[in-house]
Scaffold this motif. Structure first.
Motif, PDB file in Angstrom:
ATOM      1  N   ILE A 117       0.886  -1.173   0.000  1.00 18.36           N
ATOM      2  CA  ILE A 117       0.000   0.000   0.000  1.00 18.36           C
ATOM      3  C   ILE A 117       0.917   1.214   0.000  1.00 18.36           C
ATOM      4  O   ILE A 117       1.717   1.405   0.912  1.00 18.36           O
ATOM      5  CB  ILE A 117      -0.934  -0.001   1.224  1.00 18.36           C
ATOM      6  CG1 ILE A 117      -1.788  -1.283   1.209  1.00 18.36           C
ATOM      7  CG2 ILE A 117      -1.827   1.246   1.210  1.00 18.36           C
ATOM      8  CD1 ILE A 117      -2.955  -1.287   2.140  1.00 18.36           C
TER       9      ILE A 117
ATOM     10  N   HIS B 198      -5.470   2.020   6.339  1.00 16.04           N
ATOM     11  CA  HIS B 198      -6.351   2.357   7.463  1.00 16.04           C
ATOM     12  C   HIS B 198      -7.426   3.373   7.090  1.00 16.04           C
ATOM     13  O   HIS B 198      -8.603   3.110   7.301  1.00 16.04           O
ATOM     14  CB  HIS B 198      -5.561   2.844   8.701  1.00 16.04           C
ATOM     15  CG  HIS B 198      -4.812   1.712   9.343  1.00 16.04           C
ATOM     16  ND1 HIS B 198      -5.470   0.718  10.035  1.00 16.04           N
ATOM     17  CD2 HIS B 198      -3.497   1.408   9.369  1.00 16.04           C
ATOM     18  CE1 HIS B 198      -4.570  -0.156  10.468  1.00 16.04           C
ATOM     19  NE2 HIS B 198      -3.371   0.234  10.068  1.00 16.04           N
TER      20      HIS B 198
ATOM     21  N   VAL C 126      -8.485   3.957   4.280  1.00 12.85           N
ATOM     22  CA  VAL C 126      -9.322   3.314   3.242  1.00 12.85           C
ATOM     23  C   VAL C 126     -10.488   2.543   3.868  1.00 12.85           C
ATOM     24  O   VAL C 126     -11.568   2.444   3.291  1.00 12.85           O
ATOM     25  CB  VAL C 126      -8.440   2.395   2.331  1.00 12.85           C
ATOM     26  CG1 VAL C 126      -7.891   1.191   3.069  1.00 12.85           C
ATOM     27  CG2 VAL C 126      -9.202   1.921   1.111  1.00 12.85           C
ATOM     28  N   VAL C 127     -10.298   2.047   5.090  1.00  9.86           N
ATOM     29  CA  VAL C 127     -11.375   1.316   5.779  1.00  9.86           C
ATOM     30  C   VAL C 127     -12.554   2.266   6.061  1.00  9.86           C
ATOM     31  O   VAL C 127     -13.698   1.849   6.147  1.00  9.86           O
ATOM     32  CB  VAL C 127     -10.825   0.695   7.104  1.00  9.86           C
ATOM     33  CG1 VAL C 127     -11.918   0.038   7.917  1.00  9.86           C
ATOM     34  CG2 VAL C 127      -9.696  -0.289   6.806  1.00  9.86           C
TER      35      VAL C 127
ATOM     36  N   SER D  96     -11.127  -3.944   3.839  1.00 13.95           N
ATOM     37  CA  SER D  96     -11.648  -2.987   2.847  1.00 13.95           C
ATOM     38  C   SER D  96     -11.738  -3.646   1.469  1.00 13.95           C
ATOM     39  O   SER D  96     -12.355  -3.099   0.567  1.00 13.95           O
ATOM     40  CB  SER D  96     -10.721  -1.770   2.750  1.00 13.95           C
ATOM     41  OG  SER D  96      -9.480  -2.155   2.190  1.00 13.95           O
TER      42      SER D  96
ATOM     43  N   ASP E 140      -6.598  -5.106  -0.674  1.00 13.81           N
ATOM     44  CA  ASP E 140      -5.454  -5.999  -0.899  1.00 13.81           C
ATOM     45  C   ASP E 140      -5.785  -7.081  -1.936  1.00 13.81           C
ATOM     46  O   ASP E 140      -5.025  -7.309  -2.878  1.00 13.81           O
ATOM     47  CB  ASP E 140      -5.016  -6.663   0.420  1.00 13.81           C
ATOM     48  CG  ASP E 140      -4.475  -5.643   1.426  1.00 13.81           C
ATOM     49  OD1 ASP E 140      -4.532  -4.435   1.139  1.00 13.81           O
ATOM     50  OD2 ASP E 140      -3.991  -6.063   2.492  1.00 13.81           O
TER      51      ASP E 140
ATOM     52  N   THR F 205      -3.238  -7.881  11.357  1.00 14.31           N
ATOM     53  CA  THR F 205      -3.966  -6.786  10.712  1.00 14.31           C
ATOM     54  C   THR F 205      -5.265  -6.517  11.470  1.00 14.31           C
ATOM     55  O   THR F 205      -5.622  -5.369  11.736  1.00 14.31           O
ATOM     56  CB  THR F 205      -4.262  -7.159   9.241  1.00 14.31           C
ATOM     57  OG1 THR F 205      -3.013  -7.380   8.597  1.00 14.31           O
ATOM     58  CG2 THR F 205      -5.017  -6.067   8.513  1.00 14.31           C
TER      59      THR F 205
HETATM   60  C1  MEV Z   1      -3.916  -3.876   5.356  1.00 14.26           C
HETATM   61  O1  MEV Z   1      -3.007  -4.323   4.357  1.00 14.26           O
HETATM   62  C2  MEV Z   1      -4.554  -2.598   4.928  1.00 14.26           C
HETATM   63  C3  MEV Z   1      -5.553  -1.964   5.923  1.00 14.26           C
HETATM   64  O2  MEV Z   1      -5.916  -0.702   5.347  1.00 14.26           O
HETATM   65  C4  MEV Z   1      -6.783  -2.816   6.115  1.00 14.26           C
HETATM   66  C5  MEV Z   1      -7.665  -2.918   4.872  1.00 14.26           C
HETATM   67  O3  MEV Z   1      -7.594  -2.102   3.977  1.00 14.26           O
HETATM   68  O4  MEV Z   1      -8.507  -3.858   4.874  1.00 14.26           O
HETATM   69  C6  MEV Z   1      -4.889  -1.692   7.251  1.00 14.26           C
END
Ligand code: MEV
Length: 313
Positions: free
Chosen positions: A12, A17, A19-20, A144, A147, A187
């Motif tokens: 990323i 974070h 993005v959640v 989210s 990934d 995570t």
């Molecule tokens: C984890 O790789 C990325 C986070 O933003 C969680 C997510 O997007 O699901 C921390």
């Protein structure tokens, strides 16, 4: 019958974070992969073999009762062999370090969903992604979906939890130097700690989300212009926001300092709390950045963007 699939890991670049909570993120797939081979067997069993251990279970178990990091594979196998009257053996090979924020579990879900489903039908990438996200939810409910999406489609993309993804057309030629803190992280629990931070600090969290959104828009421009210096500055700015939400620690801060000496910028990638940081470089400062980490005995390696994404054989 046998089927094989491989999926890249991910970094990323901006926006983890946040993005959640609906802010866009920018991610890229990396040239390190997980390969999954699935084979039907006559025994009524689900067998999973990997370098983090094996799992052997009968079908139809309750998912909530399975306590294994291999649970997503079991979920996929159990779901997809229903009415097929076969068992299944799954072999997992990985060159992505596990559990350090580089997408090993999402790559497992994507390659697993592809290899297993394609034993029985010609599933599309969209269907594979849907299955992969379902499987990821067995270990991390609040994902989210970012990934799994980049592991499926590869390249560099902007991702929005509600609107989905948009591939970024430019093909930047940067190298990322990844350094591993060797601090294990979950995570799920780091995302929960950010949720607690948000609940206690609604106003400042909302300001940070606005700043992150603005930063992402600027980054999209800098990517088009291939402006490495500007991208580096944005990486440093993003790291400040991650510090504020409490997912950094002393070791990660030290590593970021080392990374920033010669690169354009360095930050945590993924959930944080441990795991990896990356430093943005090109040919001019790649080797010097690697040497900074090596001189201080940190585990490090360099990666480039993987433009292929999921591959099936
Ligand atoms: C984890 O790789 C990325 C986070 O933003 C969680 C997510 O997007 O699901 C921390």
């Amino acid at each position: 019958m046998k089927s094989k699939a491989s999926s890249p890991g991910k970094v990323i670049l901006f926006g983890e974070h946040f993005v959640v909570y609906g802010v866009k993120a920018i991610l890229c797939a990396i040239d390190k992969r997980i390969t999954v081979t699935a084979e039907t067997i006559s025994e009524n069993k689900i067998l999973i073999k990997s370098n983090i251990g094996n799992l052997e279970l009968e079908p139809n178990k309750k998912i909530s009762e399975i306590n294994s990091p291999l649970k997503p594979f079991y979920y996929l196998a159990d779901k997809l062999i229903k009415n097929q009257n076969v068992g299944i053996q799954i072999d997992v090979e990985s060159d992505i370090p596990l559990g350090v924020g580089l997408g090993s579990s999402s790559a497992c879900c994507v390659a697993g969903a592809a290899a297993i489903s394609r034993l029985f039908s010609n599933t599309s990438k969209e269907q594979i992604l849907e299955l992969a996200i379902e499987a990821e939810r067995t270990i991390f409910e609040n994902t989210s979906g970012a990934d799994c999406t980049v592991c499926t489609y590869g390249g560099i993309m902007e991702y929005d939890k509600k609107k989905g993804f948009n591939k970024i057309k430019s093909e930047p030629n940067f190298h990322l130097v990844i350094a591993n803190s060797n601090i294990e992280h979950s995570t799920k629990s780091v995302v929960e700690s950010v949720k607690e931070f948000k609940e206690k600090n609604e106003e400042s969290f909302s300001i940070l989300c606005d700043k992150e959104s603005k930063l992402i828009e600027d980054v999209l421009k800098s990517l088009k212009e291939n402006n490495m210096k500007e991208l580096g500055n944005k990486i440093i700015e993003n790291q400040e926001y991650l510090e504020r939400i409490g997912i950094s620690n002393e070791k990660l801060r030290k590593m970021i300092q080392i990374g920033q000496r010669k690169s354009f910028g360095a930050k945590i990638t993924g959930a944080g709390g441990g795991g990896c940081i990356f430093a943005l470089t090109d040919e001019s400062n790649l080797e010097q950045t690697m040497n900074q980490f090596k001189d201080e005995n940190y585990d490090c390696f360099s990666v480039k963007i993987d433009f292929k994404g999921l591959d099936t054989f």
